[in-house]
Write a protein that holds these residues in place. Structure first.
Motif, PDB file in Angstrom:
ATOM      1  N   ARG A 162       0.842  -1.180   0.000  1.00  0.00           N
ATOM      2  CA  ARG A 162       0.000   0.000   0.000  1.00  0.00           C
ATOM      3  C   ARG A 162       0.887   1.244   0.000  1.00  0.00           C
ATOM      4  NH1 ARG A 162      -3.846  -0.457   4.952  1.00  0.00           N
ATOM      5  NH2 ARG A 162      -4.642   1.478   4.042  1.00  0.00           N
ATOM      6  N   LYS A 163       0.712   2.055  -1.013  1.00  0.00           N
ATOM      7  CA  LYS A 163       1.541   3.250  -1.124  1.00  0.00           C
ATOM      8  C   LYS A 163       0.987   4.420  -0.325  1.00  0.00           C
ATOM      9  CE  LYS A 163       3.164   1.962  -5.718  1.00  0.00           C
ATOM     10  NZ  LYS A 163       3.299   2.374  -7.150  1.00  0.00           N
ATOM     11  N   PHE A 164      -0.296   4.306   0.045  1.00  0.00           N
ATOM     12  CA  PHE A 164      -0.906   5.396   0.783  1.00  0.00           C
ATOM     13  C   PHE A 164      -1.629   4.835   2.002  1.00  0.00           C
ATOM     14  CE2 PHE A 164      -0.906   6.411  -3.739  1.00  0.00           C
ATOM     15  CZ  PHE A 164      -0.176   7.585  -3.757  1.00  0.00           C
ATOM     16  N   ILE A 165      -1.689   5.634   3.043  1.00  0.00           N
ATOM     17  CA  ILE A 165      -2.435   5.232   4.233  1.00  0.00           C
ATOM     18  C   ILE A 165      -3.905   5.564   3.982  1.00  0.00           C
ATOM     19  CG2 ILE A 165      -2.718   5.519   6.724  1.00  0.00           C
ATOM     20  CD1 ILE A 165       0.182   6.366   6.872  1.00  0.00           C
ATOM     21  N   SER A 166      -4.619   4.611   3.418  1.00  0.00           N
ATOM     22  CA  SER A 166      -6.017   4.818   3.066  1.00  0.00           C
ATOM     23  C   SER A 166      -6.701   3.451   3.030  1.00  0.00           C
ATOM     24  CB  SER A 166      -6.126   5.513   1.708  1.00  0.00           C
ATOM     25  OG  SER A 166      -5.503   4.721   0.709  1.00  0.00           O
ATOM     26  N   LYS A 167      -7.915   3.427   2.508  1.00  0.00           N
ATOM     27  CA  LYS A 167      -8.654   2.186   2.434  1.00  0.00           C
ATOM     28  C   LYS A 167      -7.974   1.209   1.480  1.00  0.00           C
ATOM     29  CE  LYS A 167     -13.121   4.410   3.265  1.00  0.00           C
ATOM     30  NZ  LYS A 167     -14.482   4.680   2.695  1.00  0.00           N
ATOM     31  N   LEU A 168      -8.089  -0.074   1.803  1.00  0.00           N
ATOM     32  CA  LEU A 168      -7.553  -1.097   0.918  1.00  0.00           C
ATOM     33  C   LEU A 168      -8.371  -1.141  -0.365  1.00  0.00           C
ATOM     34  CD1 LEU A 168      -7.055  -3.952   3.529  1.00  0.00           C
ATOM     35  CD2 LEU A 168      -5.251  -2.667   2.417  1.00  0.00           C
ATOM     36  N   SER A 169      -7.716  -1.399  -1.465  1.00  0.00           N
ATOM     37  CA  SER A 169      -8.396  -1.487  -2.752  1.00  0.00           C
ATOM     38  C   SER A 169      -9.062  -2.854  -2.896  1.00  0.00           C
ATOM     39  CB  SER A 169      -7.399  -1.277  -3.886  1.00  0.00           C
ATOM     40  OG  SER A 169      -7.999  -1.539  -5.132  1.00  0.00           O
ATOM     41  N   THR A 170     -10.349  -2.855  -3.240  1.00  0.00           N
ATOM     42  CA  THR A 170     -11.066  -4.123  -3.391  1.00  0.00           C
ATOM     43  C   THR A 170     -10.527  -4.947  -4.554  1.00  0.00           C
ATOM     44  OG1 THR A 170     -12.725  -2.990  -4.744  1.00  0.00           O
ATOM     45  CG2 THR A 170     -13.183  -3.206  -2.391  1.00  0.00           C
ATOM     46  N   SER A 171      -9.835  -4.297  -5.502  1.00  0.00           N
ATOM     47  CA  SER A 171      -9.290  -5.023  -6.648  1.00  0.00           C
ATOM     48  C   SER A 171      -8.148  -5.950  -6.255  1.00  0.00           C
ATOM     49  CB  SER A 171      -8.808  -4.033  -7.715  1.00  0.00           C
ATOM     50  OG  SER A 171      -7.750  -3.221  -7.205  1.00  0.00           O
ATOM     51  N   HIS A 172      -7.578  -5.763  -5.072  1.00  0.00           N
ATOM     52  CA  HIS A 172      -6.479  -6.601  -4.605  1.00  0.00           C
ATOM     53  C   HIS A 172      -6.932  -7.610  -3.548  1.00  0.00           C
ATOM     54  CE1 HIS A 172      -4.188  -3.246  -6.378  1.00  0.00           C
ATOM     55  NE2 HIS A 172      -3.252  -4.140  -6.584  1.00  0.00           N
ATOM     56  N   MET A 173      -8.243  -7.784  -3.403  1.00  0.00           N
ATOM     57  CA  MET A 173      -8.763  -8.704  -2.391  1.00  0.00           C
ATOM     58  C   MET A 173      -9.417  -9.918  -3.025  1.00  0.00           C
ATOM     59  SD  MET A 173     -10.783  -6.111   0.139  1.00  0.00           S
ATOM     60  CE  MET A 173     -10.058  -4.540   0.633  1.00  0.00           C
ATOM     61  N   ARG A 174      -9.245 -11.065  -2.385  1.00  0.00           N
ATOM     62  CA  ARG A 174     -10.067 -12.211  -2.740  1.00  0.00           C
ATOM     63  C   ARG A 174     -11.466 -11.952  -2.204  1.00  0.00           C
ATOM     64  NH1 ARG A 174      -5.511 -14.942  -0.901  1.00  0.00           N
ATOM     65  NH2 ARG A 174      -6.522 -15.231   1.114  1.00  0.00           N
ATOM     66  N   PRO A 175     -12.494 -12.280  -2.947  1.00  0.00           N
ATOM     67  CA  PRO A 175     -13.854 -12.006  -2.492  1.00  0.00           C
ATOM     68  C   PRO A 175     -14.282 -12.946  -1.364  1.00  0.00           C
ATOM     69  CG  PRO A 175     -13.905 -13.214  -4.544  1.00  0.00           C
ATOM     70  CD  PRO A 175     -12.459 -12.862  -4.298  1.00  0.00           C
ATOM     71  N   LEU A 176     -15.286 -12.536  -0.645  1.00  0.00           N
ATOM     72  CA  LEU A 176     -15.915 -13.387   0.362  1.00  0.00           C
ATOM     73  C   LEU A 176     -16.901 -14.291  -0.372  1.00  0.00           C
ATOM     74  CD1 LEU A 176     -16.580 -14.181   3.305  1.00  0.00           C
ATOM     75  CD2 LEU A 176     -18.239 -12.301   3.335  1.00  0.00           C
ATOM     76  N   ILE A 177     -16.613 -15.587  -0.399  1.00  0.00           N
ATOM     77  CA  ILE A 177     -17.449 -16.523  -1.144  1.00  0.00           C
ATOM     78  C   ILE A 177     -18.764 -16.741  -0.400  1.00  0.00           C
ATOM     79  CG2 ILE A 177     -17.662 -18.868  -2.034  1.00  0.00           C
ATOM     80  CD1 ILE A 177     -15.650 -17.138  -3.528  1.00  0.00           C
ATOM     81  N   ALA A 178     -19.873 -16.520  -1.107  1.00  0.00           N
ATOM     82  CA  ALA A 178     -21.210 -16.740  -0.562  1.00  0.00           C
ATOM     83  C   ALA A 178     -21.908 -17.785  -1.426  1.00  0.00           C
ATOM     84  CB  ALA A 178     -22.006 -15.446  -0.532  1.00  0.00           C
ATOM     85  N   PHE A 179     -22.123 -18.974  -0.863  1.00  0.00           N
ATOM     86  CA  PHE A 179     -22.807 -20.034  -1.592  1.00  0.00           C
ATOM     87  C   PHE A 179     -24.309 -19.757  -1.610  1.00  0.00           C
ATOM     88  CE2 PHE A 179     -19.037 -22.376   0.087  1.00  0.00           C
ATOM     89  CZ  PHE A 179     -18.450 -22.646  -1.131  1.00  0.00           C
ATOM     90  N   MET A 180     -24.937 -20.078  -2.734  1.00  0.00           N
ATOM     91  CA  MET A 180     -26.384 -19.953  -2.872  1.00  0.00           C
ATOM     92  C   MET A 180     -26.971 -21.344  -3.091  1.00  0.00           C
ATOM     93  SD  MET A 180     -27.514 -16.705  -2.785  1.00  0.00           S
ATOM     94  CE  MET A 180     -28.978 -16.664  -3.814  1.00  0.00           C
ATOM     95  N   GLY A 181     -27.952 -21.709  -2.275  1.00  0.00           N
ATOM     96  CA  GLY A 181     -28.608 -23.002  -2.399  1.00  0.00           C
ATOM     97  C   GLY A 181     -30.113 -22.855  -2.297  1.00  0.00           C
ATOM     98  N   GLY A 182     -30.806 -23.973  -2.525  1.00  0.00           N
ATOM     99  CA  GLY A 182     -32.256 -23.942  -2.469  1.00  0.00           C
ATOM    100  C   GLY A 182     -32.877 -23.645  -3.812  1.00  0.00           C
ATOM    101  N   GLY A 183     -34.162 -23.973  -3.949  1.00  0.00           N
ATOM    102  CA  GLY A 183     -34.842 -23.790  -5.214  1.00  0.00           C
ATOM    103  C   GLY A 183     -34.936 -22.351  -5.670  1.00  0.00           C
TER     104      GLY A 183
END
Length: 281
Positions: A162-183
């Motif tokens: 991180r070059k700046f003290i700021s929010k982390l860029s979402t482009s450099h994050m693995r996503p939070l996997i959310a499984f979808m189930g059910g009809g």
């Protein structure tokens, strides 16, 4: 020979008293398994499963069930720690019946989509908000119990600086996997309502990476029943319950986990604390 089905509880009690002692001696391999735990078996038992935090939403006819869990694998010893869970009467049939006021006999995901397009904007907004509240509760409760910064732990590369003290860029994050189930998981409305929670509830500011909604992985040895659509999502729970007790992972329930202790704030050395001397005179 068929026995008459009792219509009231009092009529069933005599048969239960006669049967219970025999069941206690004969039935030995009988265990309760959380339904939502059975639903994620196909993922957990897969060799491709990577330890980490996951979310699961089961969109059924009557309810939407949501859980967040931490999957652990220590040299083949698998474990699922469920941090949070919530159930709301927001399933396909439940919402469809409310919108149609009971006039529609059969309500599926397609019927619901049509009803939502013609319903009042205020009613639609209320249902979306209820879905978001369920999603927000499940994710933030798990985040508080786990205690870690999910965004920092989800960085794609250890070389990322991180070059700046700021929010982390979402482009450099693995996503939070959310499984979808059910009809009802095929419904675009449910997917959009769940995904929109991230921005609406500002989860980026709560150390949560963006969500990525995916279907429950289909096991390689799963055989589709005759006459059924080639959709594992409808059979995920049944498939998970087919495992013999002891073959699946150990399970920890939400009540076993307290909210993680917050880290202490840094204070400069030799800082003067007024509270330590306010009674001195």
């Amino acid at each position: 020979m068929s026995w008459p089905r009792p219509k009231k509880l009092q009529q069933a009690l005599p048969s239960y008293r006669l049967t219970q002692p025999r069941l206690a001696t004969e039935v030995t391999d009988f265990h309760a398994v959380p339904e939502i735990a059975a639903a994620v078996q196909s993922f957990v038992m897969s060799r491709e499963a990577v330890p980490g935090i996951y979310v699961y939403f089961d969109v059924g006819g009557g309810t939407v069930d949501g859980v967040a869990f931490n999957y652990l694998n220590s040299r083949g010893e698998r474990r699922i720690n469920f941090y949070s869970g919530k159930v709301e009467p927001l399933g396909v049939f439940a919402i469809g019946t409310a919108l149609s006021k009971g006039t529609s006999a059969e309500i599926d995901a397609v019927t619901l989509e049509n009803l939502l397009k013609s319903c009042a904007p205020s009613a639609l907004a209320e249902f979306v908000q209820r879905i978001r509240r369920l999603v927000g509760y499940v994710i933030m409760t798990a985040r508080q119990k786990d205690g870690r910064n999910w965004q920092e732990d989800a960085l794609q590369s250890a070389d990322y600086e991180r070059k700046f003290i700021s929010k982390l860029s979402t482009s450099h994050m693995r996503p939070l996997i959310a499984f979808m189930g059910g009809g009802g998981s095929k419904s675009g409305w449910y997917k959009n309502s769940i995904e929109s929670t991230y921005k609406a509830f500002q989860h980026h500011n709560a150390s949560v990476p963006p969500y990525k909604l995916v279907e429950v992985p289909r096991p390689k040895d799963f055989i589709v029943p005759k006459g059924s659509a080639d959709e594992f999502i409808r059979f995920a729970i049944s498939w998970g319950l087919s495992f013999l007790f002891g073959e699946g992972p150990d399970i920890g329930l939400p009540s076993q986990f307290d909210e993680a202790e917050k880290p202490r704030q840094w204070t400069p050395p030799r800082a003067f604390d007024y509270a330590d001397s306010k009674d001195y005179c």
